[in-house]
Design an enzyme around this catalytic site. Structure first.
Site, PDB file in Angstrom:
ATOM      1  N   PRO A 120       0.853  -1.196   0.000  1.00 20.19           N
ATOM      2  CA  PRO A 120       0.000   0.000   0.000  1.00 20.19           C
ATOM      3  C   PRO A 120       0.886   1.244   0.000  1.00 20.19           C
ATOM      4  O   PRO A 120       1.969   1.231   0.602  1.00 20.19           O
ATOM      5  CB  PRO A 120      -0.770  -0.128   1.327  1.00 20.19           C
ATOM      6  CG  PRO A 120       0.061  -1.016   2.184  1.00 20.19           C
ATOM      7  CD  PRO A 120       0.740  -1.967   1.237  1.00 20.19           C
ATOM      8  N   HIS A 121       0.457   2.273  -0.705  1.00 20.00           N
ATOM      9  CA  HIS A 121       1.281   3.482  -0.679  1.00 20.00           C
ATOM     10  C   HIS A 121       0.442   4.734  -0.866  1.00 20.00           C
ATOM     11  O   HIS A 121      -0.617   4.712  -1.466  1.00 20.00           O
ATOM     12  CB  HIS A 121       2.389   3.426  -1.733  1.00 20.00           C
ATOM     13  CG  HIS A 121       1.924   3.023  -3.099  1.00 20.00           C
ATOM     14  ND1 HIS A 121       1.785   1.689  -3.450  1.00 20.00           N
ATOM     15  CD2 HIS A 121       1.578   3.734  -4.184  1.00 20.00           C
ATOM     16  CE1 HIS A 121       1.384   1.608  -4.706  1.00 20.00           C
ATOM     17  NE2 HIS A 121       1.230   2.839  -5.182  1.00 20.00           N
ATOM     18  N   GLY A 122       0.939   5.805  -0.313  1.00 20.60           N
ATOM     19  CA  GLY A 122       0.221   7.078  -0.431  1.00 20.60           C
ATOM     20  C   GLY A 122       1.208   8.203  -0.652  1.00 20.60           C
ATOM     21  O   GLY A 122       2.294   8.230  -0.083  1.00 20.60           O
TER      22      GLY A 122
END
Lengths: 473, 150
Positions: B66-68
């Site tokens: 997951p990445h933001g």
């Protein structure tokens, strides 16, 4: 050893881009293939594929969740999937790429889309846009050719005598000759993109040699474009030969079909029609020619370079293209002078005689309308027409119509289809130039005065409304 | 500059409590918050979940990334968490996730950091790396597995 090139890209450009690249590299290695993967991530493009590498590659894999420009890969077997697909099934993807269809150039693909996207455009709109494309590519040739020939006569007299004059004449003639292929070619180009160019240009030149003129080149272009579309639809080649389609099959058959139809079917009637039109125009004298000038002039102004104005303009250009060399067209002269009236009249009204009837913004627009008017760009009057359509359009149409009629009456003629006031100064470009300027000035003054009287001074308490219009009328 | 720069010791968790995607991500984001990497944890999580809604970052093989990208992130960072029992993550292959790398990137980050992230992403494709990460029990082992090529 098979060579693969690939591009990976994902929406954030942080992780998947690189995972996909790695996955493809691992897969290719296991399969014993050579691969180079360009990553288009947030760092920017890395490991960029060179033209040579693309050239040598057997297939292209694009694994991207963003849109990737594929122009570089025209003519290559190409598979395009989501970036996740590469992470999951690198090997399968590489296999697939080697049996994928050949990617066609952007233009050709656009064409496929065209069928879908333009299907909601009416047939007329499509035809109109093809026509516009062709004419817009043709006009610069006519401008260059017409002016050079005019200069040749200015230097060397009516026979363009002398070395310089004959050189200029030669250049002008060449440019003029090219306008037909340009018209036919780019009409076909607009219809069928790149493959249309060849049959279109051939048809254009053919029209010129058969003396089928403007109409002939135009119809030839349409014929060529649609011929390509039909050929592309029905010719299906085995995969291995599909590369032959654009380089051999389409050029050969489209020229053959278009050319033969033109020579044996269309050419004759069009030439007759063209001759008829030319004779009719040349035969127009006295009151009839003035009437034509009035009508064309009005058309040039009534929708400010909209479809009606364009129709009148094409008529002018067509008359020009049928001239014998060194001749000038009265019709084109009437059309051009009329097209200059609307912006000049509005400039005249808004910056000189009727300042108090315009807002500050409009007075500013008026200043640029001077320039646009002198350049024969009728659109310069649009800011005024939008704000007050009835008064403005009616006024400028009256003046433009009068200018057109006067230009005919004075027997002014012009050798070029554009250029506005600036060609007035080129020796030989405009026949009867002083009277021509007079025709312009009269139209501008009439329209300018008319619109100034008709408009009310700006009065905040009393906005312009329909009642005002009625009262003034 | 190496992987330690972005994956500091405080950001490693060997035993995630949660078995659910969203709460597991939050556990890792909490670590980032403690290390003052996030100015606003909620805003960051919003960015992560928005990305997740586009398409799952559970890339299969028991790995999720997951990445933001958000301007509340002060420096590019990775938080790493392991789960023995597995996290239900709606991965591409439908299997539970055992290794989560939560990535945080500021809107404007320098390429050095992004390079580290891209190298990490590349490594995760390899089976042996994933196996080693599963086996690793100390932070040093993790670093050993993930250390850069330089």
């Amino acid at each position: 050893m098979k060579k693969i090139v690939a591009i990976t890209s994902c929406s954030t450009g942080i992780a998947h881009t690189y995972m996909a690249a790695e996955a493809l590299e691992v897969a290719a290695k296991e399969m014993g293939y050579e691969i180079k993967v360009e990553t288009q991530g947030s760092i920017g493009a890395e490991n960029i594929l060179s033209a040579e590498e693309i050239q040598q590659a057997d297939a292209v894999v694009i694994a991207a969740s963003t849109s990737v420009n594929k122009d570089r890969f025209t003519g290559k077997k190409l598979v395009e999937v989501d970036v996740n697909e590469a992470i999951q099934n690198g090997k399968k993807l590489i296999e697939k790429s080697l049996t994928s269809p050949i990617y066609k150039s952007e233009g050709e693909e656009d064409d496929v889309n065209d069928v879908k996207t333009t299907s909601n455009k009416s047939g007329f709109q499509k035809v109109y846009s093809h026509l516009m494309t062709g004419v817009s590519y043709m006009i610069p040739f006519v401008v260059a050719g017409g002016l050079l020939i005019a200069l040749a006569f200015a230097f060397g007299g009516i026979n363009a005598e002398g070395e310089m004059a004959s050189s200029l004449k030669k250049l002008g003639d060449l440019a003029m000759t090219l306008m037909w292929p340009a018209l036919g070619g780019y009409v076909a180009f607009s219809i069928a993109s790149r493959p249309g160019l060849v049959p279109g240009m051939v048809a254009g030149l053919l029209a010129s040699q058969m003396n089928a003129g403007f109409l002939g080149a135009l119809l030839g272009g349409f014929l060529a474009g649609y011929t390509i579309n039909v050929l592309k639809k029905y010719i299906r080649l085995p995969q291995n030969f599909s590369g032959l389609l654009p380089v051999l099959i389409l050029p050969l058959f489209s020229v053959l079909i278009t050319g033969l139809i033109f020579i044996y079917v269309l050419g004759g009637p069009i030439t007759a029609l063209n001759d008829g039109l030319t004779n009719w125009l040349n035969g127009l004298t006295g009151i009839n020619s003035v009437l034509l000038g009035l009508i064309l002039g009005g058309m040039m102004a009534i929708d400010l370079a909209g479809p009606i104005g364009k129709a009148a303009y094409f008529f002018g250009v067509a008359s020009l293209t049928n001239l014998s060399q060194g001749d000038v067209s009265n019709v084109m002269a009437a059309v051009m002078v009329s097209g200059m009236v609307p912006p000049l009249a509005m400039a005249f009204s808004s910056t000189i005689i009727g300042k108090n009837r315009y807002t500050r913004e409009q007075r500013e627009a008026g200043k640029s309308a001077w320039i646009l008017g002198f350049s024969f760009i009728s659109e310069g009057a649009i800011p005024f027409a939008v704000a007050d359509p009835i008064r403005v359009l009616a006024s400028v149409t009256v003046g433009a119509s009068i200018s057109g009629g006067l230009s005919m009456l004075f027997g002014s003629g012009i050798a070029v289809p554009h250029g506005g006031f600036f060609v007035f100064f080129i020796p030989g470009a405009v026949q009867n130039v002083l009277m021509y300027v007079l025709a312009l000035a009269i139209g501008v003054i009439i329209s300018g005065v008319l619109v100034t009287l008709w408009k009310k001074p700006i009065d905040k308490a009393k906005p312009q409304n329909a009642a005002n219009a009625g009262e003034a009328a | 500059m190496g992987i330690q720069e972005v994956l500091t010791e405080e950001l490693i968790c060997f035993d995630l409590k949660s078995n659910e995607k969203e709460t597991a991500i939050r556990e890792l984001a909490d670590l980032m918050q403690k290390s003052k990497i996030l100015e606003d944890e909620e805003l960051y999580l919003e960015a992560v979940m928005k990305r997740e809604a586009e398409f799952t970052t559970g890339i299969g093989y028991g790995v999720a990334i997951p990445h933001g990208k958000s301007n509340v992130v002060t420096k590019p960072s990775i938080a790493f968490g392991k789960s023995k029992s597995g996290i239900s993550y709606d991965s591409m292959d439908g299997k539970p996730v055992h290794l989560i790398f939560l990535i945080a990137v500021p809107e404007n980050s320098n390429n050095e950091h992004l390079k580290i992230l891209s190298q990490l992403s590349r490594k995760l494709i390899h089976q042996d790396i994933r196996d080693s990460l599963m086996k690793a029990v100390t932070k040093d082992e993790i670093y050993e597995v993930l250390k850069g090529d330089e």
